[in-house]
Design an enzyme around this catalytic site. Structure first.
Site, PDB file in Angstrom:
ATOM      1  N   ASP A   5       0.801  -1.227   0.000  1.00 38.48           N
ATOM      2  CA  ASP A   5       0.000   0.000   0.000  1.00 38.48           C
ATOM      3  C   ASP A   5       0.838   1.283   0.000  1.00 38.48           C
ATOM      4  O   ASP A   5       0.402   2.309   0.534  1.00 38.48           O
ATOM      5  CB  ASP A   5      -0.958   0.015   1.201  1.00 38.48           C
ATOM      6  CG  ASP A   5      -2.167  -0.894   0.979  1.00 38.48           C
ATOM      7  OD1 ASP A   5      -2.361  -1.350  -0.163  1.00 38.48           O
ATOM      8  OD2 ASP A   5      -2.904  -1.142   1.953  1.00 38.48           O
ATOM      9  N   LYS A  51      23.554 -10.545   5.745  1.00 39.02           N
ATOM     10  CA  LYS A  51      24.303  -9.591   4.930  1.00 39.02           C
ATOM     11  C   LYS A  51      24.109  -8.218   5.574  1.00 39.02           C
ATOM     12  O   LYS A  51      23.354  -7.371   5.074  1.00 39.02           O
ATOM     13  CB  LYS A  51      23.773  -9.564   3.495  1.00 39.02           C
ATOM     14  CG  LYS A  51      23.683 -10.943   2.802  1.00 39.02           C
ATOM     15  CD  LYS A  51      22.291 -11.484   2.880  1.00 39.02           C
ATOM     16  CE  LYS A  51      22.067 -12.697   1.988  1.00 39.02           C
ATOM     17  NZ  LYS A  51      22.955 -13.795   2.101  1.00 39.02           N
ATOM     18  N   ASP A  54      30.174   2.400  14.030  1.00 39.61           N
ATOM     19  CA  ASP A  54      30.188   3.543  14.961  1.00 39.61           C
ATOM     20  C   ASP A  54      28.856   3.799  15.650  1.00 39.61           C
ATOM     21  O   ASP A  54      28.556   4.931  16.050  1.00 39.61           O
ATOM     22  CB  ASP A  54      30.634   4.812  14.234  1.00 39.61           C
ATOM     23  CG  ASP A  54      32.141   4.811  13.950  1.00 39.61           C
ATOM     24  OD1 ASP A  54      32.844   3.937  14.486  1.00 39.61           O
ATOM     25  OD2 ASP A  54      32.594   5.692  13.195  1.00 39.61           O
TER      26      ASP A  54
END
Length: 412
Positions: free
Chosen positions: A120, A296, A301
């Site tokens: 949607d 994957k 940081d």
């Protein structure tokens, strides 16, 4: 535009099929106008049948449903599965259908490896999780460890455009705007939904050939404190390997989570040839041993994260169609980091420098040959007899399939 940062997103990390499938099926169950989905693998198994029921119900209540599957990854999807969907109005596209020779699939290169969904124009999913039972724990010891993102905000429309572009032949480009308008006429385009920055990064065989590897290198070079990469098939180019070593040498804590219980043994062997080079540069390596690693993902940081379909190997970086989301969000980065820390602490074996095989002259020669042979796999594939990938839209039983010309280059 593909690869550009957009503000205003709400993003949530979903770990494994136990978290991903309920969210996806719930969103499809609530769909009123449109369901778009791409996947490398769709199987007629317990997960595939739940998906079947969800999209069949959506189509029956009037939603436009389009499913794109890869002809290699989903080569054996039976007609008994697809026929009821087609009869309900679902459009099923097969990306580059393959033939089988002596029970083996052909054309393993240049596949549609993305895992995307848009419902949607409001909510999207992106990650590495296929629609198959082997992504949930009750599958057994070979169930996979993986991640996906649920996202709301402006990048949802970018994902949607990419998916429509994939199934729109170039000869019909003049009608794209009209088709998009018709497909989404009843639903509002996504608005800002949170405070996360997000960018869709893709790899294709046209204008975005190296974008995913490039965004990894940008993140690694900018890192100041910490890099964690978890990747199922790790055999990247020399430049990314060099960037990881340089990051470690300037004081960044660099940790890799790689396969320790691989579904394909050669994957672990190939990664092992890189261990000594990385370890001597100060990179920490962990092997995930509980079950096959399929992730994957990366976090840098504490506020930069990527989740998607692209491995760091030649197939993903140079041949397949891939899609990753890159997100700047401390809550998301914290969630991903916490999950990866848990894997390293409880389910991984750390590879120490003394555990890596010493680089004897013979081993260096074998590693050199293996590395460059694998890295040049895309070029070797290019020498094979060429074929233009085609989309086949599955027909209703008893009619002829509609084969379309190659899809237009992905991206805006």
């Amino acid at each position: 535009m593909i690869g550009q940062w957009h503000e205003g997103h709400r993003v949530e990390l979903l770990e494994n099929g136990e978290e991903y499938y309920p969210r996806l099926f719930e969103a499809i169950a609530a769909a009123q106008h449109e369901v778009l989905l791409e996947t490398f693998i769709l199987f007629d198994d317990p997960v595939g049948r739940q998906f079947h029921a969800a999209v069949l119900a959506a189509a029956q209540r009037g939603a436009q449903v389009q499913i794109t599957i890869d002809g290699y990854g989903s080569a054996w999807l039976p007609e008994a599965y697809t026929a009821p969907l087609i009869a309900a109005g679902v459009r099923i596209h097969v990306y580059d259908p393959v033939k089988t020779v002596l029970g083996r699939r052909t054309r393993m290169f240049r596949r549609l490896h993305r895992k995307l969904a848009v419902i949607d124009r409001r909510i999207a999913f992106c990650g590495g999780i296929n629609l198959s039972h082997d992504h949930v724990r009750d599958y057994g010891a070979q169930s996979k460890q993986d991640y996906a993102l649920q996202i709301e905000g402006p990048v949802v429309d970018e994902i949607r455009r990419l998916m429509l572009e994939t199934t729109t032949p170039p000869v019909r480009r003049q009608w794209r705007w009209r088709r998009r308008r018709q497909a989404g006429a009843a639903s509002e385009p996504p608005r800002q939904a949170g405070d996360a920055l997000a960018a869709l990064v893709v790899r294709d065989n046209a204008r975005h050939r190296a974008d995913i590897e490039r965004i990894y290198r940008v993140g690694v070079r900018a890192a100041r404190h910490e890099i964690i990469i978890a990747n199922a098939y790790f055999f990247p180019g020399y430049r990314l390997l060099r960037d990881l070593r340089r990051a470690a040498r300037r004081g960044v804590r660099v940790r890799l989570i790689l396969q320790g219980n691989p579904d394909m043994r050669w994957v672990q062997w190939a990664a092992n040839t890189l261990h000594d080079y990385l370890l001597r540069g100060g990179v920490h390596i962990y092997e995930y041993c509980e079950r096959p690693m399929h992730a994957k993902v990366a976090v840098i940081d504490g506020d930069w994260a990527t989740v998607g379909s692209s491995n760091l190997d030649p197939l993903s970086l140079f041949l397949n169609l891939e899609a990753n989301l890159v997100v700047r969000s401390r809550p998301l980065a914290d969630a991903l980091r916490a999950s990866l820390e848990r894997l390293m602490q409880h389910h991984c074996r750390r590879i120490l420098p003394e555990d890596a095989r010493r680089r004897t002259l013979l081993r260096q020669l074998l590693s050199y040959v293996a590395y460059h042979a694998t890295r040049r796999l895309p070029a070797f594939a290019g020498w094979l007899p060429a074929h233009a990938p085609k989309h086949t839209t599955l027909p209703a039983p008893g009619t002829t399939a509609a084969t379309e010309p190659p899809a237009a280059p992905t991206g805006d």
